[in-house]
Design a protein around this motif. Sequence first.
Motif, PDB file in Angstrom:
ATOM      1  N   MET A 267       0.930  14.586 -18.385  1.00  0.00           N
ATOM      2  CA  MET A 267      -0.319  14.614 -17.641  1.00  0.00           C
ATOM      3  C   MET A 267      -1.020  13.245 -17.672  1.00  0.00           C
ATOM      4  O   MET A 267      -1.340  12.745 -18.751  1.00  0.00           O
ATOM      5  CB  MET A 267      -1.191  15.685 -18.252  1.00  0.00           C
ATOM      6  CG  MET A 267      -2.346  16.101 -17.478  1.00  0.00           C
ATOM      7  SD  MET A 267      -2.221  17.452 -16.284  1.00  0.00           S
ATOM      8  CE  MET A 267      -0.573  17.738 -15.885  1.00  0.00           C
ATOM      9  N   ILE A 268      -1.222  12.673 -16.482  1.00  0.00           N
ATOM     10  CA  ILE A 268      -1.942  11.409 -16.373  1.00  0.00           C
ATOM     11  C   ILE A 268      -3.005  11.573 -15.280  1.00  0.00           C
ATOM     12  O   ILE A 268      -2.668  11.886 -14.129  1.00  0.00           O
ATOM     13  CB  ILE A 268      -0.987  10.234 -16.025  1.00  0.00           C
ATOM     14  CG1 ILE A 268       0.029  10.025 -17.161  1.00  0.00           C
ATOM     15  CG2 ILE A 268      -1.769   8.943 -15.762  1.00  0.00           C
ATOM     16  CD1 ILE A 268       1.162   9.085 -16.837  1.00  0.00           C
ATOM     17  N   ASP A 269      -4.254  11.399 -15.672  1.00  0.00           N
ATOM     18  CA  ASP A 269      -5.349  11.493 -14.707  1.00  0.00           C
ATOM     19  C   ASP A 269      -5.863  10.084 -14.409  1.00  0.00           C
ATOM     20  O   ASP A 269      -6.361   9.403 -15.312  1.00  0.00           O
ATOM     21  CB  ASP A 269      -6.500  12.335 -15.280  1.00  0.00           C
ATOM     22  CG  ASP A 269      -6.267  13.817 -15.076  1.00  0.00           C
ATOM     23  OD1 ASP A 269      -5.693  14.184 -14.038  1.00  0.00           O
ATOM     24  OD2 ASP A 269      -6.644  14.605 -15.970  1.00  0.00           O
ATOM     25  N   VAL A 270      -5.730   9.696 -13.158  1.00  0.00           N
ATOM     26  CA  VAL A 270      -6.245   8.373 -12.752  1.00  0.00           C
ATOM     27  C   VAL A 270      -7.753   8.508 -12.554  1.00  0.00           C
ATOM     28  O   VAL A 270      -8.213   9.404 -11.863  1.00  0.00           O
ATOM     29  CB  VAL A 270      -5.553   7.897 -11.458  1.00  0.00           C
ATOM     30  CG1 VAL A 270      -6.192   6.612 -10.937  1.00  0.00           C
ATOM     31  CG2 VAL A 270      -4.066   7.691 -11.706  1.00  0.00           C
TER      32      VAL A 270
ATOM     33  N   PHE B 274       2.441   1.857  -3.385  1.00  0.00           N
ATOM     34  CA  PHE B 274       1.445   2.302  -4.369  1.00  0.00           C
ATOM     35  C   PHE B 274       1.111   3.781  -4.159  1.00  0.00           C
ATOM     36  O   PHE B 274       0.985   4.552  -5.106  1.00  0.00           O
ATOM     37  CB  PHE B 274       0.170   1.452  -4.274  1.00  0.00           C
ATOM     38  CG  PHE B 274      -0.890   1.912  -5.244  1.00  0.00           C
ATOM     39  CD1 PHE B 274      -0.793   1.614  -6.600  1.00  0.00           C
ATOM     40  CD2 PHE B 274      -1.971   2.664  -4.818  1.00  0.00           C
ATOM     41  CE1 PHE B 274      -1.753   2.064  -7.507  1.00  0.00           C
ATOM     42  CE2 PHE B 274      -2.940   3.119  -5.711  1.00  0.00           C
ATOM     43  CZ  PHE B 274      -2.830   2.804  -7.062  1.00  0.00           C
ATOM     44  N   ASN B 275       1.000   4.162  -2.905  1.00  0.00           N
ATOM     45  CA  ASN B 275       0.692   5.561  -2.578  1.00  0.00           C
ATOM     46  C   ASN B 275       1.780   6.496  -3.097  1.00  0.00           C
ATOM     47  O   ASN B 275       1.487   7.556  -3.659  1.00  0.00           O
ATOM     48  CB  ASN B 275       0.577   5.722  -1.060  1.00  0.00           C
ATOM     49  CG  ASN B 275      -0.821   6.171  -0.667  1.00  0.00           C
ATOM     50  OD1 ASN B 275      -1.538   6.745  -1.476  1.00  0.00           O
ATOM     51  ND2 ASN B 275      -1.206   5.915   0.561  1.00  0.00           N
TER      52      ASN B 275
ATOM     53  N   ASN C 239       5.691  23.006 -10.710  1.00  0.00           N
ATOM     54  CA  ASN C 239       5.811  21.887  -9.781  1.00  0.00           C
ATOM     55  C   ASN C 239       5.744  20.526 -10.467  1.00  0.00           C
ATOM     56  O   ASN C 239       6.114  19.507  -9.887  1.00  0.00           O
ATOM     57  CB  ASN C 239       4.693  21.996  -8.735  1.00  0.00           C
ATOM     58  CG  ASN C 239       4.961  21.136  -7.522  1.00  0.00           C
ATOM     59  OD1 ASN C 239       6.020  21.205  -6.930  1.00  0.00           O
ATOM     60  ND2 ASN C 239       4.004  20.286  -7.184  1.00  0.00           N
ATOM     61  N   LEU C 240       5.250  20.512 -11.698  1.00  0.00           N
ATOM     62  CA  LEU C 240       5.165  19.225 -12.409  1.00  0.00           C
ATOM     63  C   LEU C 240       6.573  18.718 -12.715  1.00  0.00           C
ATOM     64  O   LEU C 240       7.429  19.486 -13.169  1.00  0.00           O
ATOM     65  CB  LEU C 240       4.369  19.394 -13.703  1.00  0.00           C
ATOM     66  CG  LEU C 240       2.893  19.766 -13.540  1.00  0.00           C
ATOM     67  CD1 LEU C 240       2.262  20.044 -14.892  1.00  0.00           C
ATOM     68  CD2 LEU C 240       2.116  18.682 -12.812  1.00  0.00           C
TER      69      LEU C 240
ATOM     70  N   LEU D 228       1.558   6.591  -6.867  1.00  0.00           N
ATOM     71  CA  LEU D 228       0.399   7.395  -7.290  1.00  0.00           C
ATOM     72  C   LEU D 228       0.684   8.883  -7.129  1.00  0.00           C
ATOM     73  O   LEU D 228       0.332   9.701  -7.996  1.00  0.00           O
ATOM     74  CB  LEU D 228      -0.811   6.994  -6.433  1.00  0.00           C
ATOM     75  CG  LEU D 228      -2.177   7.487  -6.889  1.00  0.00           C
ATOM     76  CD1 LEU D 228      -2.527   6.962  -8.261  1.00  0.00           C
ATOM     77  CD2 LEU D 228      -3.252   7.053  -5.880  1.00  0.00           C
ATOM     78  N   SER D 229       1.363   9.219  -6.047  1.00  0.00           N
ATOM     79  CA  SER D 229       1.688  10.612  -5.783  1.00  0.00           C
ATOM     80  C   SER D 229       2.619  11.170  -6.864  1.00  0.00           C
ATOM     81  O   SER D 229       2.451  12.288  -7.337  1.00  0.00           O
ATOM     82  CB  SER D 229       2.335  10.701  -4.396  1.00  0.00           C
ATOM     83  OG  SER D 229       2.563  12.021  -4.077  1.00  0.00           O
TER      84      SER D 229
ATOM     85  N   TYR E 163       0.837  -1.206   0.000  1.00  0.00           N
ATOM     86  CA  TYR E 163       0.000   0.000   0.000  1.00  0.00           C
ATOM     87  C   TYR E 163       0.875   1.261   0.000  1.00  0.00           C
ATOM     88  O   TYR E 163       0.618   2.209  -0.750  1.00  0.00           O
ATOM     89  CB  TYR E 163      -0.911  -0.024   1.246  1.00  0.00           C
ATOM     90  CG  TYR E 163      -1.727   1.233   1.414  1.00  0.00           C
ATOM     91  CD1 TYR E 163      -2.844   1.462   0.618  1.00  0.00           C
ATOM     92  CD2 TYR E 163      -1.373   2.195   2.369  1.00  0.00           C
ATOM     93  CE1 TYR E 163      -3.587   2.633   0.763  1.00  0.00           C
ATOM     94  CE2 TYR E 163      -2.111   3.353   2.521  1.00  0.00           C
ATOM     95  CZ  TYR E 163      -3.219   3.569   1.715  1.00  0.00           C
ATOM     96  OH  TYR E 163      -3.936   4.723   1.849  1.00  0.00           O
TER      97      TYR E 163
ATOM     98  N   LEU F 158       2.871   9.955  -9.905  1.00  0.00           N
ATOM     99  CA  LEU F 158       2.110   9.953 -11.166  1.00  0.00           C
ATOM    100  C   LEU F 158       1.301  11.253 -11.295  1.00  0.00           C
ATOM    101  O   LEU F 158       1.196  11.826 -12.374  1.00  0.00           O
ATOM    102  CB  LEU F 158       1.164   8.746 -11.166  1.00  0.00           C
ATOM    103  CG  LEU F 158       0.802   8.131 -12.510  1.00  0.00           C
ATOM    104  CD1 LEU F 158       2.023   7.646 -13.271  1.00  0.00           C
ATOM    105  CD2 LEU F 158      -0.174   6.969 -12.304  1.00  0.00           C
ATOM    106  N   GLU F 159       0.781  11.720 -10.192  1.00  0.00           N
ATOM    107  CA  GLU F 159      -0.018  12.966 -10.194  1.00  0.00           C
ATOM    108  C   GLU F 159       0.835  14.192 -10.491  1.00  0.00           C
ATOM    109  O   GLU F 159       0.344  15.165 -11.051  1.00  0.00           O
ATOM    110  CB  GLU F 159      -0.681  13.156  -8.820  1.00  0.00           C
ATOM    111  CG  GLU F 159      -1.791  12.200  -8.556  1.00  0.00           C
ATOM    112  CD  GLU F 159      -2.147  12.084  -7.082  1.00  0.00           C
ATOM    113  OE1 GLU F 159      -3.009  11.257  -6.761  1.00  0.00           O
ATOM    114  OE2 GLU F 159      -1.562  12.819  -6.254  1.00  0.00           O
ATOM    115  N   LYS F 160       2.116  14.087 -10.089  1.00  0.00           N
ATOM    116  CA  LYS F 160       3.004  15.248 -10.290  1.00  0.00           C
ATOM    117  C   LYS F 160       3.749  15.168 -11.610  1.00  0.00           C
ATOM    118  O   LYS F 160       4.587  16.025 -11.905  1.00  0.00           O
ATOM    119  CB  LYS F 160       4.025  15.311  -9.151  1.00  0.00           C
ATOM    120  CG  LYS F 160       3.421  15.701  -7.827  1.00  0.00           C
ATOM    121  CD  LYS F 160       4.464  15.637  -6.731  1.00  0.00           C
ATOM    122  CE  LYS F 160       3.801  15.663  -5.375  1.00  0.00           C
ATOM    123  NZ  LYS F 160       4.465  14.791  -4.406  1.00  0.00           N
TER     124      LYS F 160
END
Lengths: 201, 260
Positions: B159-162, B146-147, B236-237, B150-151, B143, B153-155
């Motif tokens: 651009m990837i939107d889950v 994965f967190n 920030n990306l 995922l964090s 877990y 991936l968001e940054k």
Amino acid sequence: MDPKMQSSFIPKTSISADRGGRSSSTVNLFFLISVLILIVTLAIAGFFFFYNANQQKQIDTITASLIASEKKDYSEPIVDAWTALDKRTRAANEMLQRHYAVSSLFKLLQDLTVKNIRFTRFDFTLKDDAAEKTSISLALSGEGRSYNAVSYQSDVMKSSESLDDALFSDIRLDEKGNILFSMKASVDPDLTSYKKLFIAQ
Amino acid sequence: MSPNITALVLLIASAGVAFGLVSPQYAKYQVLSESKVQYQTAADQAKKVREVREKLISSAANISNLEKDRLARMLPDTVDTVRLTIDITGIASKYGILIKKIDVKPDEKNANSAMLVASPFATAQKAQSFNALPISFTLNTSYENFNSFLSDLEKSLRMIDVVSISVVPNQVGQYDFSVAARTYSFVSGTAPMVSSKTSPVSAAADDPKVKVLLMLERLSSLKLDRGFFDSQLFKNLRDFGVEVVAEPKGRPNPFAPIGQ
């Protein structure tokens, strides 16, 4: 009797000769007016002719300058490049404003989960429609050590500002005596907004 | 000739001049006056075009090539599925996660349009000049990992939107994660010279006046907003892209096992 005195009121000159004199002066005036009209008409025609020629010349000058500016200032490749850059920037900005950060959902779950509860399944689905409305649905399955733990978990979920319509169902016992349950809720879309998360940090 | 007759002839000649010369010249005067106003307006607009153009040159110069590259990386013309896979697996590998398979729908604009029509997101996308490409992958990890994944991936600058995640525990401390997401590609579609407002006069598009008007309309609609590049949200990306290194090429038998 004075011979110079006219004894009669009848004129000695003929009427026709007198009429002829008045007609001649009328004809002359008529002639003069006609000449004047012709001159004025020709003058007006001349004025419009030269004025129009001047107007046309000015228009031609402006047209030439427009064509020159077109060649100098309207370079299609550079305008196309600017258009593409502008459009890409706007699209990227729009995307970034709508970008999702769903990790915040797990953070919420970590904060809300009661110590005597564990989740055994997690399903999250995000939908955004043409009207830019985002809906996020959450479906969870879990187990608790007691009915009290599940009940308290339900209270905690329902009181969360980020969750709406939290509904616990399918509550049953497993062979080990744990309380199994399912839960559904909709999530406040603001929770998963990357922009809002970024500002909050 | 009697003076009366001469005067009459002169009057008739005057009428002839009035109808034959003055009248057409007056009509031409009216047309030219109107036309001149239009040309003067066009000349004023040409001045505005030059002003707007100068501003745009300045605005474009304020956006560096590095920023343009980052923008193109964020919203590429086409999604290179191999590089996208490398990017995602690269982020995953930071946390020891192995993604065995990533499904990415190919970036075919026409095919995509058909997909978009069926999608409720379609209208917004079309208006916003980008296509969305669905991605899906599954992975097995802890877990915590994965967190973190995922964090990141968001940054990601790419651009990837889950949009969907399913989590099912399979071993102690390990979980199967099924993720559906979408990435985006840019729909350039450079605006034509003839705008929607003036499209009926497309035949007159060669007219310098019309060209000036269209160019002014087109340039005035551009902003080249520096604010986006200065925003912390964009800065920030992070670019998780992995540089693809050149490798030796040329094999006598391309089907022989690798290494032989």
